[in-house]
Scaffold this motif. Sequence first.
Motif, PDB file in Angstrom:
ATOM      1  N   ILE A 299      35.991  35.523 103.603  1.00 33.74           N
ATOM      2  CA  ILE A 299      34.997  34.442 103.564  1.00 33.74           C
ATOM      3  C   ILE A 299      34.599  34.147 102.124  1.00 33.74           C
ATOM      4  CG2 ILE A 299      32.619  33.828 104.148  1.00 33.74           C
ATOM      5  CD1 ILE A 299      33.061  35.315 106.827  1.00 33.74           C
ATOM      6  N   TYR A 300      34.339  35.179 101.331  1.00 32.20           N
ATOM      7  CA  TYR A 300      33.930  34.951  99.945  1.00 32.20           C
ATOM      8  C   TYR A 300      35.073  34.376  99.106  1.00 32.20           C
ATOM      9  CZ  TYR A 300      29.254  36.742 100.473  1.00 32.20           C
ATOM     10  OH  TYR A 300      27.942  36.882 100.848  1.00 32.20           O
ATOM     11  N   SER A 301      36.312  34.739  99.419  1.00 30.56           N
ATOM     12  CA  SER A 301      37.453  34.114  98.723  1.00 30.56           C
ATOM     13  C   SER A 301      37.510  32.624  99.037  1.00 30.56           C
ATOM     14  CB  SER A 301      38.765  34.778  99.144  1.00 30.56           C
ATOM     15  OG  SER A 301      38.835  36.081  98.640  1.00 30.56           O
ATOM     16  N   ALA A 302      37.241  32.264 100.289  1.00 27.76           N
ATOM     17  CA  ALA A 302      37.226  30.849 100.673  1.00 27.76           C
ATOM     18  C   ALA A 302      36.071  30.114  99.981  1.00 27.76           C
ATOM     19  CB  ALA A 302      37.109  30.715 102.188  1.00 27.76           C
ATOM     20  N   LEU A 303      34.899  30.730  99.947  1.00 28.02           N
ATOM     21  CA  LEU A 303      33.744  30.091  99.297  1.00 28.02           C
ATOM     22  C   LEU A 303      33.982  29.894  97.805  1.00 28.02           C
ATOM     23  CD1 LEU A 303      30.749  31.876 101.073  1.00 28.02           C
ATOM     24  CD2 LEU A 303      31.544  29.526 101.409  1.00 28.02           C
ATOM     25  N   ALA A 304      34.756  30.777  97.192  1.00 29.84           N
ATOM     26  CA  ALA A 304      35.036  30.668  95.756  1.00 29.84           C
ATOM     27  C   ALA A 304      35.892  29.452  95.431  1.00 29.84           C
ATOM     28  CB  ALA A 304      35.732  31.940  95.268  1.00 29.84           C
ATOM     29  N   LYS A 305      36.534  28.873  96.411  1.00 31.32           N
ATOM     30  CA  LYS A 305      37.379  27.691  96.194  1.00 31.32           C
ATOM     31  C   LYS A 305      36.566  26.400  96.086  1.00 31.32           C
ATOM     32  CE  LYS A 305      41.323  29.797  98.467  1.00 31.32           C
ATOM     33  NZ  LYS A 305      42.011  30.149  97.269  1.00 31.32           N
ATOM     34  N   PHE A 306      35.307  26.451  96.466  1.00 29.46           N
ATOM     35  CA  PHE A 306      34.454  25.276  96.359  1.00 29.46           C
ATOM     36  C   PHE A 306      33.960  25.129  94.926  1.00 29.46           C
ATOM     37  CE2 PHE A 306      34.352  26.076 100.864  1.00 29.46           C
ATOM     38  CZ  PHE A 306      34.225  24.817 101.429  1.00 29.46           C
TER      39      PHE A 306
END
Length: 85
Positions: free
Chosen positions: A20-27
Amino acid sequence: MCRIKKLTADSGKGLTDALIYSALAKFPTGVRPDVMFCSRRSLHQLRNSRTATNQTGAPAPIPTEVEGIPIVPTDSLSDIEALTL
């Protein structure tokens, strides 16, 4: 928008806070999703990936949010997606 894919029932292939945090880092900075959707199986995997830190050893609570972003379980997401996508 961001999507975490290739989650399975296999050990080590489920939804975790790290994913989840890896995905959020893409924003981009200052941009956050309004909501996160996941299957019930993925929500269960996320719960199991968390360590209960209380003295009674009770299981971790069912996750309802990450960083204030609500997690909404839905039956609209399939647990049997082809891994080649």
